[in-house]
Design an enzyme around this catalytic site. Sequence first.
Site, short mmCIF file in Angstrom:
data_model
loop_
_atom_site.label_atom_id
_atom_site.label_comp_id
_atom_site.label_asym_id
_atom_site.label_seq_id
_atom_site.Cartn_x
_atom_site.Cartn_y
_atom_site.Cartn_z
N LYS A 32 0.81 -1.21 0.00
CA LYS A 32 0.00 0.00 0.00
C LYS A 32 0.86 1.27 0.00
O LYS A 32 0.44 2.30 -0.50
CB LYS A 32 -0.92 0.02 1.23
CG LYS A 32 -1.75 -1.24 1.48
CD LYS A 32 -2.89 -1.38 0.53
CE LYS A 32 -4.01 -2.31 0.98
NZ LYS A 32 -3.68 -3.72 1.16
C1 PLP Z 1 -4.37 -4.83 0.73
C2 PLP Z 1 -3.65 -6.11 0.73
C3 PLP Z 1 -4.00 -7.14 -0.16
C4 PLP Z 1 -5.19 -7.01 -1.09
O1 PLP Z 1 -5.00 -6.04 -2.09
P1 PLP Z 1 -6.26 -5.51 -2.92
O2 PLP Z 1 -5.71 -4.37 -3.74
O3 PLP Z 1 -7.26 -5.03 -1.90
O4 PLP Z 1 -6.77 -6.63 -3.73
C5 PLP Z 1 -3.23 -8.27 -0.17
N1 PLP Z 1 -2.18 -8.43 0.66
C6 PLP Z 1 -1.82 -7.47 1.53
C7 PLP Z 1 -0.69 -7.71 2.44
C8 PLP Z 1 -2.53 -6.27 1.60
O5 PLP Z 1 -2.16 -5.33 2.45
#
Ligand code: PLP
Length: 464
Positions: free
Chosen positions: A112
């Site tokens: 993120k």
């Molecule tokens: C947010 C997240 C996901 C999922 O990603 P999306 O974009 O919501 O599909 C998977 N793994 C981790 C560690 C995350 O933080």
Amino acid sequence: MKYVSTRGSAPALDFEGVTLAGLAQDGGLYLPAEWPQFDAAEIAAMAGLPYAELATRVMLPFVGNSLSEDELGDLCAQAYLRFAHDAVTPLVQMNERQWLLELFHGPTLAFKDVALQLLGLLFEKFLARSGKRLTIVGATSGDTGSAAIDAVAGREGVEIFMLHPKGRVSDVQRRQMTTVRSPNVHNIAIDGSFDDAQAMVKRMFVDDALTGDLHIGAVNSINWARLMAQVVYYFAAGLQLGAPHRAAAYAVPTGNFGDVFAGYVAQKMGLPIEQLIVATNVNDILHRALSSGDYSAGTVTPTATPSMDIQVSSNFERLLFDCGGRDASALAEQMRSFDANRTMQLTNAQRQSAADIFTSSRADADDMARALRWAHDGAGQTLDPHTAIGLHAALTSELSPSVPIVTLATAHPAKFPEAVERATGMRPALPARVGDLFAREEYFTELPGEYETVRDFVRSNAAR
Ligand SMILES: *Cc1c(COP(=O)(O)O)cnc(C)c1O
């Protein structure tokens, strides 16, 4: 570049407008009116660029007149400075076919950060220019919250209210949010699931009691700028594996369908992609939708991969819109029916078009633990449980062995030490850059899972 809503009745916006907007006013999500494209020579010329320069090149067509190339370049340089690896998103080889794209070298140890570090800077830039204030409301199943808070803490003109489901995020995840003490950061723990929290946030965007005098913005992956920033690392990995001359496949641990949708965008822009593998845990609505057309929300089962414990994936609407021939009124009808019944069938056109590039996979706790051990014992890599769900999908793929498969490593293993230790016997240590997380005081407000109570908390605490 103009952006249109998937439901067709909100005004078209420019890049600055969609960055500051959340959900479109008609309840839809914004997408570029058309996909910008690079030809093979333009892609070949990107090989070897430093990450921030590649990011500028890939994102420039999306920003239109909202930023000059120099302004975008400066923001990218600043955003990726805080990553602990020079390559920002290094690609690591596990065996002759399997690769890992490490997306966790940012300040809060999950992918993120790649998008949110940039988004925080975009907010500050656009708000300073217009003199506006922005009140961010968000829901997190763990990693979005910490990355968003890190990205906006102390920034001018912007304030953040972050909802997390009480007791359903890991200690590291919670502390990364609640130990940030800044007057523009408000953490709220609600009774309920991530889906409950996300539903409240969606309601706030269309609630006159809030939108009357607050400008509400989003940091969830409904925000287009986040998806845009994630397109870049598909190019970074693809180029290292031979693009534009050779295609790779990507296995993506998926929750809200944001990360994997960025891969879809990369392909639309001309990056050769053999396949996008949507990897789910036992909360498998996306696996069911892609394999049988049945998009029906059940109840959430808590797992060791909380960031994927989702039943309703907001960004799937973007795919349904694009794969369904961009028919906004049909899509609006389909989504209205889903909102009312929590179930719907994909149309044949949507299914066939999605099947050209997507496949899907589901992993239970044993599959996840086996993949963690495979990486640990066989490839010398300690993965986080989310990444292991992706790796399970990559290891069981039926693609020809000549296609390299890149698993997106979405979090650092130290964010989820218990699950990693249970499977491998080794407890991963937190990297030094997160500091004394467990010694710091936590700040958050607990609220019941009642929409009005949460909304009124935001209304009475937001700065104006
Ligand atoms: C947010 C997240 C996901 C999922 O990603 P999306 O974009 O919501 O599909 C998977 N793994 C981790 C560690 C995350 O933080």
